[in-house]
Structures are given as structure tokens and as C-alpha cells.
Design an enzyme around this catalytic site. Structure first.
Site, short mmCIF file in Angstrom:
data_model
loop_
_atom_site.label_atom_id
_atom_site.label_comp_id
_atom_site.label_asym_id
_atom_site.label_seq_id
_atom_site.Cartn_x
_atom_site.Cartn_y
_atom_site.Cartn_z
N HIS A 102 0.83 -1.21 0.00
CA HIS A 102 0.00 0.00 0.00
C HIS A 102 0.86 1.26 0.00
O HIS A 102 0.38 2.34 0.34
CB HIS A 102 -0.91 0.02 1.23
CG HIS A 102 -1.77 -1.18 1.40
ND1 HIS A 102 -2.66 -1.58 0.44
CD2 HIS A 102 -1.87 -2.09 2.40
CE1 HIS A 102 -3.29 -2.68 0.84
NE2 HIS A 102 -2.82 -3.02 2.03
N LYS B 148 -5.92 -0.22 10.76
CA LYS B 148 -6.99 -0.38 9.77
C LYS B 148 -7.78 -1.64 10.11
O LYS B 148 -7.20 -2.67 10.51
CB LYS B 148 -6.40 -0.50 8.35
CG LYS B 148 -5.57 0.72 7.94
CD LYS B 148 -5.21 0.75 6.45
CE LYS B 148 -4.43 -0.43 5.94
NZ LYS B 148 -3.11 -0.62 6.63
N HIS C 22 -7.15 -4.63 -1.13
CA HIS C 22 -6.46 -5.88 -1.42
C HIS C 22 -7.13 -6.60 -2.58
O HIS C 22 -6.96 -7.80 -2.77
CB HIS C 22 -6.46 -6.80 -0.20
CG HIS C 22 -6.04 -6.11 1.06
ND1 HIS C 22 -6.94 -5.55 1.93
CD2 HIS C 22 -4.81 -5.88 1.57
CE1 HIS C 22 -6.27 -5.00 2.94
NE2 HIS C 22 -4.98 -5.17 2.74
#
Lengths: 330, 330
Positions: A57, A105, A216
Site C-alpha cells: 500500500h 486499519k 487488497h
């Protein structure tokens, strides 16, 4: 699979080594366990912010370590949670005596491992869980909503508060407030390819897109025919607005985030569409951020995040920051 | 073709509108003719730097307009030269009375149109032509070497000198010096797709890469089987070294530039490989820049640029800059 790598096993280590070498004035990298801290060492008397999550990320989260934002980041392997020993070691390295705040997260692996690290903590600590993705109520790797690009706003705004000396409970409550004031939604035009897998995570036809995709490659709301930018932006802004219910005249930060494979030219075009929709809805775009910040490897597509701002969070957003990926006022 | 756009005809205009709206504190956009200038207006008594070229390379050049760097940028349509009236209008808008310096990448269309604009100029003006691409001696759109990512270093370093009050001839000579001290080479793993064409500019097999590719997808030195990152970096650094012949202990800026479709994780991995090769060759990497700066739409791949630095150019590189894409010290 076409990637600029040497071997699947060494991608993370070599990439982090490059990151640390390129930004040696800002960060310091430790291996075994792996974590990134500010080059200057712990900040005495201030709350230390630690985030982390699977790699892939970038620049999230290591790119946000530095003055005015995070104190440490713990990267796992690609799309894989970091382990509790990473967070524990990072916490020991950055502890300034005023407590540790984990910013996590909302993915099952991250939540579990940060919880285990919290149990190992010796001093005061608290956690903020981000779940700004309005696309779906639960997903492949999460019970409840996913944490996505709105996490950046939590890290920046709480980071500025910690820098200014806010205590642990104030930082935690502020993080909850920014998360609650943030809504995000993504769209994928292509899949990403995880190096260790070697093939695309999912398949999209040449004329299809995934509305509400996760970072993802998790499924979104629906798979539909590729639409025009204005229509895509309208669906995303509509869903975010429905979630946040901003008052007329509300100030907001509008963030168009690229997933890694989409050029800046298209991101600014999406920003243009989204900003007009905000104006139509009576939302005042007070601040903007356009670029690749919370990516999904090489996925083509983007997400839009709106964070409603009040006087305090606007001021904290504007406060100086000096990280590899976000820098102003320093 | 999968792109976040509304129509092929409006891509540039909508993208620029979004760019200008997102960075209204830094830039101002004019249409008909199209150019971007600093929000603050002309800087009295200082040389004004203007660059430009086809769109599709964002953030180059509009992303480099602002304090300490460019005064104006003139974007053409995707991979198409801007027209002389754009440069002429931009020059009139930013003229501070100390002369205009055009910074032009060496492509036939750009060279011709900037020359025509220079002929229209009323006051003193000069031009710096960049040709840092060491891959090939001539190419599809250029007589002589191509100007690529090294252009950023020219714009930053000369921009800092102009800000400090250097006169036109000093700025011109400095630009020539930085260009001569810069060498770049690129590699493509995939083609880019020009919106108006709708199909990839060239075709690469699943196991092939184009070594020495141009930023419009022009052919490089050779098409070969996909290699490991270390081997790719070695060929690129080797070619650049051969061109620049740095003395042992020479200081350099190492820039790994993404072409738009390659994630940051891979760019940092390439940086890691390149930095080691520099150390092996006795080149001291004094400064670093990693990210998407001189892109080729959605092309996967990257370029490496080395710019040899002396005390003066190092100091000017470090000087404050406040643009959409490059910002520090402000």
C-alpha cells in the site's frame, strides 16, 4: 507477472532498504523485527503514534513516519499483517513516556496482532481503529467496514495533535472523531498482482470495473460495465455523502487516491469531477490531496475520500509535516 | 482501453481544471491558449522560467510551477507539442522584466514551437535544451538525444538560482551545466496507451521489456527478456556512468522515476539496487528522489537519472520549493 524485482522472497526487504536509504534524513529502519521509526529517535513527553499493516500500500504507512505524523510504522509482508513482536519492538523504540497510540486499519489480522501487542505493552496505550470504507458493511478480511485511505487523515491530524502535546486520551478521541468524519469508496479497472501469487488477484473483463473494491482486491458492491469518470465519481461521492450526511456549507478535505497503476492525469480528472459534485451538494472543499497514497500494488483505479473538517482538524491538517510522502511547512 | 475519463477530447482540459482547483494556492490556469502560472503573478526583477511539452508526463511540467521552480508551464495535448501562442501568452503573463528562460526537452515539435515563440518575444530571452537520455543517439521524435527525467533537475536548480536573483545568462549557463551533468535511461515493462489512439503504442510479450525506452514509448536500445531488478539497474547505471564519467568520490543526485504504472514498492527496490551500484562505482549519493515525476501515462517501468552535483548545484537543489509535486522548506 511483470515486476521490477529480484526474487519474490526479498521484495519487502529490498524495497524497505531502498526507502530507508532514500530518506535517511527522515527515517531509520530496523530488521528482525521489521519497523521504521523517525531518524531523530523518541520524542520525550509526547504521545507516540504507531501504525502498520501489510505491505503493498506504499507510501502508507512508512511514508508517513516523521515530524508531525507517525513515530513508527510496522510493515508486514505484502497484504499480510505485521506480527505483534514488530509493534512491541516499535513501541519500545519510540516510547516518549506519554503513551502509545496504535492506529489500525480494520482487518482481522491487523486487529488481532495489534491487540496482542497492546497486551504486551508496559505503559499506557490506546488504539484507534479506522473503518472509513463505505462500500460494504463487511468484507473478505474484515468484520465490519474496511479501513482504507481515510487512515491517512487520522494519522496526519492526530500526528499534529501529538506533536503539539495532546495527551493520550485526547489523541485517541481525536482519531475516533476524524475516522467518523471520513468516508471512502474505491473503484478498480484492473486487478493487482501479489508478487508471491504471480497472477492477478481477480479477473475483470476488458469492459468491466469493480465498484467499491477493497485495497487488497476484495469484492466491492458490484461489477459493472466501465462507465465515464463523472458517473463513477457520482456513485462514489453519493455513497460517501449518504454515510456522512454533511450539513450544507460543511468544510471537507477531498482526497483522490490512486491505487498504483493509474496516472496522475486521470486522478486530477477524477478530482475535477468529484469537486464539482461536492459543490453541487453544498460541501465546501477546503483542502485537497491528489496522488498515490494508499495503493494496492499495481491496481488501476482510485478511491475518493471525504473528511469533514472543523476549525481544529483543519488547523491540525495544515500543521507542518515532514515525511517521505507528505511534506509541508518544514 | 480502460481509463478514468469522460471523453477522449476533454481529457486534458478536465485534468488541468482538476489540477488547478486542487492547487489553487500555488497555480493559476488559463485556457485559450492553455498555460499554468504561479498563483502570485509575475515576480518583478527576476528571470522567469517557462517549460512545456505534451501532456501525459504529469506531474511534469505544471506540477513544477511554483516558488523556487518554474514560473509557467505550457501543456500540449497528450504527447503533442504545445503551440507557440501558448508560450508567447505564458511569457507575457510571467515576465518580470529580467528576461525569460525557456526549458525545452529535445523533441522536434517542442524545439520548433519554442523557437517560434522565442522569435515572437519582445524582451531578452534564452533557451536551455535538455537531452539527458543516454539510451540512444537519435529517436522517433528527436534529432539527437531525448530530454527526459533530468529536465526536473534543470528546472529545480535553475529555478532556485532565478529565485535568488541570478541573471538570464547565469540561469542559461547553469541550465546547460546541469543538463550536461545529468544522464538518464529508462525501461518499459508495458506500453502506454494514448487516449486518442485507444490501443497500446507498442507491444511487448509477457516476458519482454524494452531497455532504453523513451517517455512516449519510442524504441530503446533493444528488446530483451525480462530480467531481475539488479541486472536492469546495472545496465542503466552502467550506461549513465559511461556517459557522465564521474570522478571517484563525485557527489550525485540519484533519481528513480516511475513511468506511471509501476508501484512505489518497486521504485524503492530499484533505488536500492541503483544506490548500491553507485557506491560500488565510487559515486556518493548525496541526494535522492524516488517517485512518479516524468511519467508516460500508464506505462509500467521506470527510469534512473544521475545528476552530478557540485557545491553550488547541491545548495540550489536544497533551496526551498513549493510546487504541487515537489515541496520542501516552504
Amino acid at each position: 507477472m511483470k515486476k521490477l524485482i529480484n526474487s519474490v522472497d526479498s521484495v519487502l526487504r529490498e524495497s524497505l532498504d531502498g526507502f530507508a536509504a532514500a530518506h535517511a534524513d527522515i527515517v531509520k529502519l530496523s530488521h528482525d523485527p521489521t519497523f521504521v521509526v523517525r531518524a531523530g529517535g523518541p520524542v520525550k513527553g509526547k504521545v507516540a503514534l504507531i501504525s502498520g499493516g501489510g505491505a503493498g500500500h506504499e507510501p502508507l504507512h512508512a511514508g508517513f513516519v516523521g515530524e508531525g505524523m507517525l513515530h513508527a510504522a510496522c510493515p508486514g509482508q505484502v497484504f499480510t499483517s505485521p506480527t505483534p513482536d514488530q509493534m512491541h519492538a516499535a513501541a519500545a523504540a519510540v516510547d516518549g513516556g506519554a503513551g502509545i497510540l496504535f492506529i489500525v486499519k480494520n482487518y482481522a489480522g491487523d486487529v488481532m496482532n495489534f491487540e496482542m501487542a497492546a497486551e504486551l505493552a508496559e505503559g499506557p496505550m490506546a488504539t484507534v481503529l479506522t473503518n472509513d470504507d463505505v462500500a460494504v458493511e463487511k468484507s473478505t478480511f474484515s468484520a465490519g467496514r474496511r479501513g482504507v485511505a481515510g487512515t491517512l487523515m487520522v494519522e496526519k491530524i492526530v500526528g499534529a495533535a501529538a506533536e503539539a502535546g495532546a495527551d493520550l486520551e485526547t489523541c485517541r478521541a481525536l482519531g475516533e472523531r476524524v475516522n467518523a468524519a471520513s468516508g471512502s469508496m474505491g473503484v478498480a479497472l484492473t486487478s493487482c498482482t501479489v508478487p508471491a501469487a504471480g497472477t492477478p488477484t481477480f479477473t475483470l473483463a476488458d469492459d468491466e470495473m469493480e465498484m467499491g473494491v477493497g485495497i487488497h482486491g476484495e469484492p466491492g458492491r458490484r461489477r459493472v460495465k466501465l462507465a465515464q469518470a463523472d458517473d463513477i465519481a457520482a456513485e462514489m461521492i453519493g455513497a460517501i455523502q449518504q454515510d456522512l450526511s454533511p450539513k450544507a456549507g460543511a468544510a471537507a478535505l477531498l482526497h483522490v487516491n490512486g491505487f498504483g497503476g493509474t496516472p496522475l492525469m486521470e486522478l486530477y480528472l477524477m478530482y475535477n469531477a468529484a469537486a464539482k459534485l461536492c459543490a453541487d451538494a453544498g460541501v465546501v472543499v477546503a483542502r485537497s490531496l491528489v496522488g498515490n497514497y494508499t495503493t494496492s500494488l499495481d491496481m488501476a483505479g482510485c478511491s475518493i475520500t471525504l473528511t469533514l473538517l472543523d476549525d481544529e482538524t483543519l488547523r491540525l491538517w495544515d500543521a507542518p509535516v515532514k515525511t517521505a510522502a507528505l511534506r509541508w511547512g518544514c
